[in-house]
Every structure is written in structure tokens, then in C-alpha cells.
Enzyme design. Structure first.
Site, PDB file in Angstrom:
ATOM      1  N   HIS A 171       0.820  -1.204   0.000  1.00 35.12           N
ATOM      2  CA  HIS A 171       0.000   0.000   0.000  1.00 35.12           C
ATOM      3  C   HIS A 171       0.860   1.264   0.000  1.00 35.12           C
ATOM      4  CE1 HIS A 171      -4.032  -1.532   0.268  1.00 35.12           C
ATOM      5  NE2 HIS A 171      -3.775  -2.259   1.334  1.00 35.12           N
ATOM      6  N   CYS A 198       0.098   2.693  -4.557  1.00 34.70           N
ATOM      7  CA  CYS A 198      -0.684   3.867  -4.936  1.00 34.70           C
ATOM      8  C   CYS A 198       0.086   5.150  -4.617  1.00 34.70           C
ATOM      9  CB  CYS A 198      -2.016   3.873  -4.195  1.00 34.70           C
ATOM     10  SG  CYS A 198      -3.147   2.576  -4.745  1.00 34.70           S
TER      11      CYS A 198
END
Length: 312
Positions: A89, A137
């Protein structure tokens, strides 16, 4: 040209049994390890692997990742090739009202920020290279102040249905809520929470006692291949692999591995990113645009090869 050591740190975070669980990040770095050994002739003893399997003795926490990167850079000399592949992440930090900062999210949520990566890159010896491949991301710009070589594209419609994959993002508000529950402090400055929970192991971005070196060295030795633009998300998805059937993976990691498999000759950093973009477009990931950040010289250097130009 001096040919030196090749060293790598590979980090995959799946966050198993949490609301933020991903599925392909371990596969990404295990596949990359095989490529480093077979194609790029890395010695296995110089490849460190950190994945968040429950029984592992050393987990990919923020402190452990930074310690491993620091040790790798401390060992580096002119002519060495350093590589960091992260799959997990990412997030954008609301540090102030005017600018958001990029960060990766280790398994303990102790954020590693663009300021940390700038500090690490600034310590790389002249004549070595430090390549970061971040499949997360908001990874564009993850090295603070790095020169943009391949940058943003406009989003396109009619891409793959976003319900068919998971984004590799933990939103800032989710992180803030999590840390507020730990510290019991009502404060929207996430740095306050991180310093209370992690102390000296928190990002240098929030530790005002240590000066942050923001200016890149000349020439800059950092090379960032980001899975997407700063304002975009990267996909964790199942993709049909002709060798192994369907497998969970990061769309960007898989695209880079496909590029390397389909092109056995040397490829520049610029070529890797542009070819990975083409693959993602063919797979209908129309809103994920990998980017390249590095010096003008390193943009056209060969991926994971020592610098070809002599140092001044």
C-alpha cells in the site's frame, strides 16, 4: 566503467487478515527475486527479502525496511547497483493545506515518506545507482525533489472495471483514524501520532530534531520507477499467466516482469516504463500510468546496470 556489487531489498506486504488485505505482493517480490538472479546475475546472498508472513521472524515494518536500506547503502561503493522493490500500500499525507506528500505503508503502518527516500538517495556514493521500483498507490514523486522524466498522463475512460481489482491504497483518513485510536489524541497532524507510537523510528519528515536534506546531489544517483502517478492508484489483481495460470499480482510489477521476459536484450529505465505503460493499456488499466523520476543521464542508462558514463 567499474562493475561492482549488486544488492537488493525486496519488500512485499499483503496485510493478511486486516481490512486492507492484498493478495499479490508476496508473488511480486518472489518473482522479482528470480529475475534478479537469472537475468541480472545478482548473488542470492546479496538479496534480502522481507514479506509479512505471520511466522516470519523479521517483518517488513517501517524500522526494519529503513534499517535494511541503510545497511545496503552503507555497503555501497562506486560501481555498485542497488535495487529496492516495494509492493504494498501507498498513501498521500496531508502534511499541510498546500501540499500532499507521498509515502509507502509498511505492515505496521510506520510510514516511509518521500523525505526518507530523499535522505537515503543523498547518501548513495557517486558512481553507484539506487533504483526504486514502487508498486503502490500515489508512488509518483516518492523520491522528494527528483527530476520527472516520464510524467502524468490524462485519465481515460472505459478502462477495466474498478470492482474487479483492489487498489493498493490506504487513505489518509483511515490511517488517521487508526492512529487516533492508538494515541487517544484528537489531532489531524498524523506526525504527532506517528512520533508518539514509533518515537525515533518515525519518518524524518515528522522529526524536527533532525535536518531534512531536500536538495538532490549532482549528479543524483536515485532512479524511481513508480507504479502510477501521484494522484493515481495502483492495482492488486489476478492476471492470467501462461506459465502458472491465474495468480494474484500487482499490475505494475507484473507488467515490468512481462517487459523483461519479452525483451531479452538490455533495456533503459525509460524503455522499461514506456513498455510497462503499453502493457497496462493493453490490459485496460487506463487510469494507471507508471512514471520515471531520475537525472537526465540515468533516464537512458540500462535498467539495473552500473553507470556507463565515467564519473567526474
Amino acid at each position: 566503467m567499474e562493475i561492482g556489487k549488486k544488492m537488493a531489498l525486496l519488500v512485499g506486504c499483503n496485510y493478511s487478515n486486516t481490512p486492507h488485505e492484498l493478495h499479490g505482493c508476496h508473488n511480486d517480490v518472489l518473482a522479482m527475486r528470480e529475475i534478479l538472479i537469472t537475468r541480472f546475475k545478482f548473488d542470492p546472498k546479496f538479496i534480502e527479502l522481507l514479506i509479512d508472513k505471520p511466522k516470519n521472524s523479521i517483518m517488513p515494518t517501517g524500522a526494519n525496511i529503513k534499517n535494511a536500506l541503510t545497511k545496503m547503502i552503507d555497503r555501497a561503493e562506486k560501481g555498485d547497483t542497488l535495487f529496492f522493490h516495494y509492493s504494498g500500500h501507498g498513501t498521500l499525507i496531508n502534511k499541510n493545506s498546500s501540499k500532499k506528500e507521498e509515502a509507502i505503508v509498511p505492515c505496521d503502518f510506520n510510514l516511509i515518506t518521500s523525505a526518507d527516500f530523499r535522505q537515503l538517495v543523498n547518501r548513495v556514493p557517486k558512481g553507484a545507482t539506487f533504483t526504486i521500483l514502487s508498486d503502490s498507490c500515489h508512488s509518483g514523486g516518492l523520491i522528494d525533489k527528483e527530476t520527472e522524466q516520464i510524467g502524468p498522463e490524462k485519465e481515460k475512460e472505459n478502462g477495466i472495471n474498478r470492482d474487479s481489482y483492489k487498489t493498493k491504497e490506504i487513505p489518509f483518513e483511515s490511517l488517521l483514524q487508526y492512529f487516533t485510536s492508538l494515541t487517544n489524541k484528537i489531532n489531524r497532524d498524523i506526525g504527532t501520532h506517528l512520533l508518539e507510537v514509533f518515537g525515533a523510528d518515525a519518518s524524518i519528515m515528522f522529526n524536527e530534531l533532525e535536518p531534512i536534506e531536500k536538495k538532490p546531489l549532482k549528479p543524483d544517483e536515485g532512479i524511481l520507477l513508480s507504479g502510477c502517478q501521484t494522484n493515481e492508484t495502483s492495482a492488486d489483481v489476478e492476471i492470467n499467466n501462461m506459465d502458472n495460470g491465474r495468480k494474484p499480482c500487482g499490475a505494475f510489477s507484473n507488467a515490468v516482469q512481462m517487459v523483461l521476459k519479452e525483451n531479452p536484450g538490455p533495456l533503459s529505465n525509460r524503455q522499461i516504463v514506456m513498455l510497462a505503460r503499453k502493457i497496462l493499456m493493453m490490459q485496460h488499466f487506463n487510469n494507471q500510468h507508471p512514471c520515471l523520476y531520475c537525472s537526465d543521464e540515468n533516464a537512458d542508462e540500462m535498467f539495473l546496470s552500473p553507470p556507463q558514463k565515467p564519473c567526474a
